[in-house]
Structures are given as C-alpha cells and as structure tokens.
Design a protein around this motif. Structure first.
Motif, short mmCIF file in Angstrom:
data_model
loop_
_atom_site.label_atom_id
_atom_site.label_comp_id
_atom_site.label_asym_id
_atom_site.label_seq_id
_atom_site.Cartn_x
_atom_site.Cartn_y
_atom_site.Cartn_z
N ASP A 139 4.69 18.51 48.12
CA ASP A 139 3.75 19.36 47.41
C ASP A 139 3.67 18.96 45.94
O ASP A 139 4.65 19.09 45.20
CB ASP A 139 4.17 20.83 47.55
N LEU A 140 2.51 18.48 45.51
CA LEU A 140 2.33 17.97 44.15
C LEU A 140 2.57 19.05 43.10
O LEU A 140 3.30 18.84 42.13
CB LEU A 140 0.93 17.36 43.99
N ARG A 141 1.98 20.21 43.29
CA ARG A 141 2.14 21.30 42.31
C ARG A 141 3.61 21.66 42.15
O ARG A 141 4.13 21.74 41.04
CB ARG A 141 1.35 22.53 42.73
N LEU A 142 4.29 21.85 43.25
CA LEU A 142 5.69 22.25 43.22
C LEU A 142 6.56 21.16 42.59
O LEU A 142 7.40 21.43 41.72
CB LEU A 142 6.18 22.57 44.63
N GLY A 143 6.36 19.90 42.99
CA GLY A 143 7.17 18.80 42.48
C GLY A 143 7.02 18.61 40.98
O GLY A 143 8.02 18.44 40.26
N VAL A 144 5.79 18.66 40.48
CA VAL A 144 5.56 18.45 39.05
C VAL A 144 6.00 19.67 38.26
O VAL A 144 6.57 19.54 37.17
CB VAL A 144 4.10 18.05 38.78
N GLN A 145 5.78 20.86 38.78
CA GLN A 145 6.24 22.07 38.08
C GLN A 145 7.75 22.07 37.96
O GLN A 145 8.30 22.43 36.91
CB GLN A 145 5.75 23.34 38.77
#
Length: 186
Positions: A102-108
């Motif tokens: 999950d891009l959002r979760l990983g970057v956050q």
C-alpha cells in the motif's frame, strides 16, 4: 513526523528530462545541501535504476567528476534511499530499502519515522503521492531553458489544483532559480 519535500530540476516549459538541466558544480552543491538537510531519499524504481547505474561509480572514483559532483555522489552513497516498486524487490545499492504494498501506508510510515524529512526526487511517483495528499513542500530548481519536449511535470495530471505558499526564491549564479513552496491545505 517529518515532511515530504518533492524536489526536481525543471525547465521553464516544465520538462523534467534529467539531461536538460545545468549539471554544474553549483547545481550539485545545491542538491547536496538539500540532501544533507533531509533524512532520507525517496524514489520510484525507474529513478532508482537510473541513479544506481551511475552514481556509485562516481563515488568510487571510477568516473572523472568535478569536486561538487563527487561530493554529491559520496554523500548519496551513504544516504538512506527508499524505493517504491511493485515489480522489483532487490535493491543492492548501499543503504537502499524497498517500499512495497500500500503506497499511502508505506510512505506515511516513512514520513512518521523520519523527523529530518523525506526528499522525493521522482516525477511519476510525485504525481501518485500528490494524488494521495502526501506531499508537504515543493522545491524546484527552475533552469533557464526551454526544452520543447517531455517528459513534463505532472504530465498525467491531477484531479485538482494545488495551492502553494512561497517560502523562498533563490537565484543561482548559473541562472537557475530555486523555488521553495509549502502546500496550502484547506
């Protein structure tokens, strides 16, 4: 929590082709200072592969380079580098780490774990992160050139306009101007 700053070289007509900017000692010194001010680098796979194919050789001294360029390469070699990819899992360059899923979760999670800040240097990834509302600041080095071709900044578009507040504008001796903006929210 650290902020995520998107920084890139761009021509006056929006071209982000890495070969269209001024690649002199002043430009590299600018980006070295910027890298020093942030905790980690964040790239997409394509940018990572372009970087890993050249900069380690400069850092080792295998490529003739200006002192400022060699300094950039040496600092980049030891800097933590995070790479977003759904197709590649192995990133052997020194201090490279994978962000998958999950891009959002990983970057956050990366932002939350990096109080010194995350420096993003990939145009296509920036579009996706902007769509997810994860970019806090923008620092573009605007080069006094008109390329007349692409790729261009935000080429695939955004769903709405981003309002930005100017933090600083600093001209370099080579004619480029560093434009630093913060995203206005709400």
């Amino acid at each position: 929590m650290g902020i995520l700053t998107f920084s890139l070289n761009v021509t006056l007509d929006g071209c982000v082709d890495h070969q269209e900017g001024i690649a002199d000692g002043e430009t590299h010194a600018f980006f070295t200072r910027l890298m020093d001010e942030n905790g980690v680098m964040l790239w997409g796979r394509t940018t990572y592969e372009m970087m890993e194919g050249y900069w380690p050789a400069v850092a080792r001294g295998d490529v003739t380079a200006l002192p400022a360029v060699r300094e950039w390469a040496a600092k980049l070699e030891i800097k933590p580098k995070y790479v977003v990819s759904s197709t590649r899992m192995d990133f052997p360059w020194t201090n490279s780490h994978h962000i998958g899923g999950d891009l959002r979760l990983g970057v956050q999670k990366l932002k939350d774990a990096t109080p010194a800040g995350v420096l993003l240097g990939s145009g296509k990834l920036a579009t996706e992160l902007d769509r997810l509302d994860l970019i806090d600041e923008y620092l573009f080095l605007i080069h006094p050139r008109i390329a007349g071709h692409g790729p261009t900044l935000y080429q695939s578009g955004l769903s709405s306009t981003r309002r930005l507040a100017l933090l600083s504008a600093k001209p370099l001796n080579n004619g480029a101007v560093a434009m630093h903006y913060r995203r206005e929210r709400g």
